[in-house]
Motif scaffolding. Structure first.
Motif, PDB file in Angstrom:
ATOM      1  N   MET A  48      31.715  43.578  44.020  1.00  0.00           N
ATOM      2  CA  MET A  48      32.669  44.135  45.023  1.00  0.00           C
ATOM      3  C   MET A  48      33.577  42.916  45.603  1.00  0.00           C
ATOM      4  O   MET A  48      33.083  41.800  45.591  1.00  0.00           O
ATOM      5  N   ASP A  49      34.573  43.302  45.492  1.00  0.00           N
ATOM      6  CA  ASP A  49      35.666  42.069  45.748  1.00  0.00           C
ATOM      7  C   ASP A  49      35.578  41.693  47.374  1.00  0.00           C
ATOM      8  O   ASP A  49      35.400  42.692  48.428  1.00  0.00           O
ATOM      9  N   ASN A  50      35.951  40.346  47.739  1.00  0.00           N
ATOM     10  CA  ASN A  50      35.798  40.114  49.166  1.00  0.00           C
ATOM     11  C   ASN A  50      34.599  40.244  50.060  1.00  0.00           C
ATOM     12  O   ASN A  50      34.601  40.661  51.001  1.00  0.00           O
ATOM     13  N   THR A  51      33.329  40.399  49.370  1.00  0.00           N
ATOM     14  CA  THR A  51      32.114  40.455  49.837  1.00  0.00           C
ATOM     15  C   THR A  51      31.051  39.427  49.558  1.00  0.00           C
ATOM     16  O   THR A  51      31.469  38.931  48.550  1.00  0.00           O
ATOM     17  N   ILE A  52      30.337  39.076  50.435  1.00  0.00           N
ATOM     18  CA  ILE A  52      29.231  38.093  50.075  1.00  0.00           C
ATOM     19  C   ILE A  52      27.999  38.853  50.525  1.00  0.00           C
ATOM     20  O   ILE A  52      27.578  39.410  51.386  1.00  0.00           O
TER      21      ILE A  52
END
Length: 200
Positions: free
Chosen positions: A1-5
Motif C-alpha cells: 500500500m502506498d503512503n502507509t507505514i
C-alpha cells in the motif's frame, strides 16, 4: 500500500492523566517513530488477553467478531489507522471474502483488538504518523523491538526545549506527558505539565 507505514504493538500502560484509560504504544516496524493512542480499559483488556493467549470463560465481543467472520468465510486482511481529527483517531478494518474486499470503519482500539485475533498486520497513513507520532532519539536505549506481549516500558519522546513545546497541540502534550511519566522522566514531565497549565 502506498503512503502507509506498518506498525507493531510495543506496549500498554495505564494512563495517569485519564482514570480508567490506557495508552497503547505502536511503533514503526522499520523506524524509530512511536504512535501513542489513548484507549479504554475494556479495549486494553481485550488486546492484552489475546496477546497473553488467555482464554476467557465466555467469548468477548472481539472473539465474537472473529467467530462471526469465520462463520461467513471472511478474514481480516489488515488494519489501517486512517485519520486523526482534533486528536481523535479513526481506523478501518479491511476484510476479504474470496475476491471481495470490504472496509469497515472502527475505533483504532477495537480494530487492533481484532487484528491480534486474526494475526493481521497494522498500518497507519503517512499523514497520521507525521501529525501524531513521536520520534525516538538514537542512543537512548529504546531501539525498535518485536513485542509479543504488552510491557510496562514505553519509549519516550525526543527531548524538547521549553520553546518547542509551544508547537504541540494540547492533546499531543498530554500524550507526551503520559510517556514521560511512564518512563519516570519527571524533569521532562514537569516541563510539559507547566506548558499544559499555561494553556488552561
Amino acid at each position: 500500500m502506498d503512503n502507509t507505514i506498518e506498525l507493531e504493538i510495543l506496549g500498554l500502560t495505564s494512563n495517569h492523566s485519564q482514570s480508567g484509560s490506557f495508552t497503547l504504544v505502536l511503533g514503526e516496524v522499520e523506524g524509530r517513530r512511536r504512535l501513542p493512542i489513548v484507549i479504554g480499559m475494556f479495549e486494553a483488556q481485550a488486546i492484552a488477553i489475546e496477546i497473553e493467549k488467555i482464554i476467557p470463560n465466555r467469548p468477548m465481543t472481539h472473539d465474537l467478531f472473529k467467530s462471526f467472520a469465520n462463520g461467513f468465510g471472511f478474514t481480516v486482511d489488515y488494519i489501517l489507522v486512517s485519520d486523526m481529527q482534533e486528536g481523535v483517531f479513526f481506523a478501518k478494518i479491511v476484510c476479504k471474502s474470496g475476491v471481495r474486499e470490504i472496509e469497515i470503519d472502527a475505533r483504532p482500539s477495537d480494530a487492533i483488538a481484532i487484528a491480534v485475533r486474526f494475526d493481521a498486520p497494522i498500518f497507519c497513513t503517512a499523514k497520521v504518523m507525521s501529525e501524531a507520532a513521536i520520534e525516538v532519539n538514537e542512543g537512548d536505549g529504546l531501539e525498535p523491538e518485536k513485542a509479543h506481549k504488552p510491557k510496562k516500558a514505553t519509549p519516550s519522546s525526543p527531548k524538547k526545549s521549553k520553546d518547542s513545546l509551544k508547537d504541540f497541540s494540547l492533546e499531543k502534550l498530554n500524550q507526551m506527558l503520559d510517556l514521560a511519566i511512564s518512563n519516570e522522566d519527571y524533569e521532562k514531565a514537569a516541563r510539559i505539565r507547566d506548558e499544559i497549565n499555561k494553556r488552561n
